[in-house]
Design a protein around this motif. Sequence first.
Motif, mmCIF file in Angstrom:
data_model
loop_
_atom_site.group_PDB
_atom_site.id
_atom_site.type_symbol
_atom_site.label_atom_id
_atom_site.label_comp_id
_atom_site.label_asym_id
_atom_site.label_seq_id
_atom_site.Cartn_x
_atom_site.Cartn_y
_atom_site.Cartn_z
ATOM 1 N N MET A 16 0.830 -1.213 0.000
ATOM 2 C CA MET A 16 0.000 0.000 0.000
ATOM 3 C C MET A 16 0.860 1.258 0.000
ATOM 4 O O MET A 16 0.566 2.229 -0.701
ATOM 5 N N ALA A 17 1.930 1.240 0.790
ATOM 6 C CA ALA A 17 2.810 2.407 0.860
ATOM 7 C C ALA A 17 3.443 2.685 -0.494
ATOM 8 O O ALA A 17 3.540 3.840 -0.932
ATOM 9 N N PHE A 18 3.875 1.611 -1.204
ATOM 10 C CA PHE A 18 4.494 1.794 -2.519
ATOM 11 C C PHE A 18 3.495 2.366 -3.521
ATOM 12 O O PHE A 18 3.823 3.235 -4.331
ATOM 13 N N PHE A 19 2.259 1.864 -3.457
ATOM 14 C CA PHE A 19 1.208 2.382 -4.342
ATOM 15 C C PHE A 19 0.987 3.873 -4.097
ATOM 16 O O PHE A 19 0.879 4.664 -5.048
ATOM 17 N N LEU A 20 0.947 4.284 -2.831
ATOM 18 C CA LEU A 20 0.741 5.700 -2.507
ATOM 19 C C LEU A 20 1.930 6.547 -2.933
ATOM 20 O O LEU A 20 1.761 7.681 -3.413
ATOM 21 N N GLU A 21 3.154 6.020 -2.798
ATOM 22 C CA GLU A 21 4.343 6.748 -3.251
ATOM 23 C C GLU A 21 4.271 6.986 -4.759
ATOM 24 O O GLU A 21 4.551 8.088 -5.248
ATOM 25 N N THR A 22 3.896 5.943 -5.502
ATOM 26 C CA THR A 22 3.792 6.061 -6.961
ATOM 27 C C THR A 22 2.699 7.048 -7.355
ATOM 28 O O THR A 22 2.875 7.876 -8.252
ATOM 29 N N THR A 23 1.558 6.952 -6.672
ATOM 30 C CA THR A 23 0.453 7.866 -6.954
ATOM 31 C C THR A 23 0.836 9.306 -6.661
ATOM 32 O O THR A 23 0.529 10.219 -7.442
ATOM 33 N N LEU A 24 1.511 9.516 -5.536
ATOM 34 C CA LEU A 24 1.929 10.863 -5.170
ATOM 35 C C LEU A 24 2.913 11.431 -6.184
ATOM 36 O O LEU A 24 2.820 12.600 -6.578
ATOM 37 N N GLY A 25 3.847 10.589 -6.636
ATOM 38 C CA GLY A 25 4.774 11.036 -7.684
ATOM 39 C C GLY A 25 4.055 11.398 -8.964
ATOM 40 O O GLY A 25 4.401 12.371 -9.641
ATOM 41 N N GLY A 26 3.025 10.618 -9.312
ATOM 42 C CA GLY A 26 2.236 10.919 -10.497
ATOM 43 C C GLY A 26 1.471 12.224 -10.371
ATOM 44 O O GLY A 26 1.364 13.000 -11.328
ATOM 45 N N LEU A 27 0.926 12.484 -9.190
ATOM 46 C CA LEU A 27 0.201 13.741 -8.966
ATOM 47 C C LEU A 27 1.140 14.943 -9.121
ATOM 48 O O LEU A 27 0.756 15.972 -9.701
ATOM 49 N N MET A 28 2.356 14.815 -8.612
ATOM 50 C CA MET A 28 3.314 15.919 -8.713
ATOM 51 C C MET A 28 3.701 16.175 -10.168
ATOM 52 O O MET A 28 3.793 17.327 -10.603
ATOM 53 N N ALA A 29 3.918 15.101 -10.925
ATOM 54 C CA ALA A 29 4.214 15.270 -12.357
ATOM 55 C C ALA A 29 3.001 15.840 -13.080
ATOM 56 O O ALA A 29 3.134 16.695 -13.966
ATOM 57 N N GLY A 30 1.810 15.391 -12.696
ATOM 58 C CA GLY A 30 0.592 15.864 -13.339
ATOM 59 C C GLY A 30 0.345 17.342 -13.144
ATOM 60 O O GLY A 30 -0.168 18.022 -14.039
ATOM 61 N N VAL A 31 0.717 17.878 -11.982
ATOM 62 C CA VAL A 31 0.556 19.323 -11.742
ATOM 63 C C VAL A 31 1.406 20.121 -12.731
ATOM 64 O O VAL A 31 0.963 21.155 -13.258
ATOM 65 N N LEU A 32 2.616 19.641 -13.014
ATOM 66 C CA LEU A 32 3.477 20.338 -13.979
ATOM 67 C C LEU A 32 2.884 20.258 -15.389
ATOM 68 O O LEU A 32 2.925 21.229 -16.149
ATOM 69 N N TYR A 33 2.346 19.100 -15.759
ATOM 70 C CA TYR A 33 1.672 18.996 -17.056
ATOM 71 C C TYR A 33 0.509 19.989 -17.129
ATOM 72 O O TYR A 33 0.270 20.617 -18.170
ATOM 73 N N SER A 34 -0.212 20.129 -16.020
ATOM 74 C CA SER A 34 -1.361 21.038 -15.990
ATOM 75 C C SER A 34 -0.939 22.479 -16.217
ATOM 76 O O SER A 34 -1.639 23.243 -16.886
ATOM 77 N N VAL A 35 0.209 22.864 -15.662
ATOM 78 C CA VAL A 35 0.685 24.248 -15.822
ATOM 79 C C VAL A 35 0.924 24.551 -17.292
ATOM 80 O O VAL A 35 0.527 25.604 -17.810
ATOM 81 N N VAL A 36 1.592 23.641 -18.002
ATOM 82 C CA VAL A 36 1.836 23.862 -19.431
ATOM 83 C C VAL A 36 0.526 23.817 -20.211
ATOM 84 O O VAL A 36 0.295 24.626 -21.114
ATOM 85 N N ALA A 37 -0.355 22.879 -19.843
ATOM 86 C CA ALA A 37 -1.638 22.773 -20.535
ATOM 87 C C ALA A 37 -2.464 24.045 -20.376
ATOM 88 O O ALA A 37 -3.214 24.424 -21.284
ATOM 89 N N LEU A 38 -2.341 24.711 -19.236
ATOM 90 C CA LEU A 38 -3.064 25.970 -19.031
ATOM 91 C C LEU A 38 -2.702 26.989 -20.102
ATOM 92 O O LEU A 38 -3.559 27.755 -20.550
ATOM 93 N N GLY A 39 -1.418 27.017 -20.491
ATOM 94 C CA GLY A 39 -1.015 27.951 -21.546
ATOM 95 C C GLY A 39 -1.755 27.694 -22.843
ATOM 96 O O GLY A 39 -2.231 28.622 -23.506
ATOM 97 N N PHE A 40 -1.880 26.404 -23.221
ATOM 98 C CA PHE A 40 -2.647 26.046 -24.419
ATOM 99 C C PHE A 40 -4.096 26.520 -24.299
ATOM 100 O O PHE A 40 -4.641 27.137 -25.224
ATOM 101 N N VAL A 41 -4.717 26.200 -23.160
ATOM 102 C CA VAL A 41 -6.142 26.485 -22.979
ATOM 103 C C VAL A 41 -6.408 27.986 -22.982
ATOM 104 O O VAL A 41 -7.338 28.476 -23.646
ATOM 105 N N LEU A 42 -5.599 28.756 -22.250
ATOM 106 C CA LEU A 42 -5.826 30.199 -22.142
ATOM 107 C C LEU A 42 -5.727 30.876 -23.504
ATOM 108 O O LEU A 42 -6.560 31.719 -23.855
#
Length: 309
Positions: free
Chosen positions: A1-27
């Motif tokens: 369970m801990a490993f799954f949460l570590e992986t998920t948390l890492g994915g969320l952090m990477a996803g926030v950066l993708y969202s920042v760049v995607a905002l530029g496209f959308v705006l």
Amino acid sequence: MAFFLETTLGGLMAGVLYSVVALGFVLIFKASGVFNFAQGAMVLFAALAMARFSEWVPAWLGFESMLLANTIAFVLAAMCMLVFAWLVERLVLRHLVNQEAVTLLMATLGITYFLDGFGQTIFGSAVYRINVGMPKEPIFVLDNLFQGGLLVNKEDLIAALIAATLVAVLSVFFQKTTTGRALRAVADDHQAAQSIGIPLNRMWVIVWFVAGITALVAGIIWGSKIGVQFSLTTVALKALPVIILGGLTSVPGAIIGGLIIGVGEKLSEVYLGPMVGGGIEIWFAYVLALVFLLFRPQGLFGEKIIDRV
């Protein structure tokens, strides 16, 4: 369970950066109807400007304070993106009003290659490092819930917090300020916005500048992690599947789409990668985007357009 949460948390952090760049496209698309293929090149150009100015400023002004040098470098890089936004409106957008979408797309492709070449001509083509003082060592959190705790990279955590703060500031800007409401009016109907006195050209400069700031923040974070190099353009274009998933006209969609793709590619690489030899993280986002294009082309939160004949 801990490993799954570590992986998920890492994915969320990477996803926030993708969202920042995607905002530029959308705006940019919402305010000017332009699909800005140059957003990835803007990330590279802004990161190059930040990296080089942070090296040059101490030599110009004769001091050694890293914080002051980075602050001045950020201001100078932001000014570069403001000049870039003004030039795009002055030299490109105002001459292509009411043109076909493919014409505007080709114009942004031209801007992409120009920025790639011009940035490396002015700032150099080596691999540069951006040092903004973000800690590199990992930490353990939630040790009271999981034995040994969850391993979290401090740099990723700080980067995610910075990106989330930027997203929150932009949300407040568009919802609460006069300029933000004017931009939303332009996004809804260009002609109606002009008819009530909203200066369309100035709004375009503002929205391209805001997209430039998001590119600068993303460039600084990625430049700190992997160095400022040509591959930043490709990394930034991972935001393309994000906007397909979330919807090209939806700011919340860009955020949620980024988080879904960030988590999805990490989990698929960890749990499915060993079964197929790895490499899923490279193509996962694009396959998911293809599925959405086939079954829900407007994305999760995009506007469904019905043309009646």
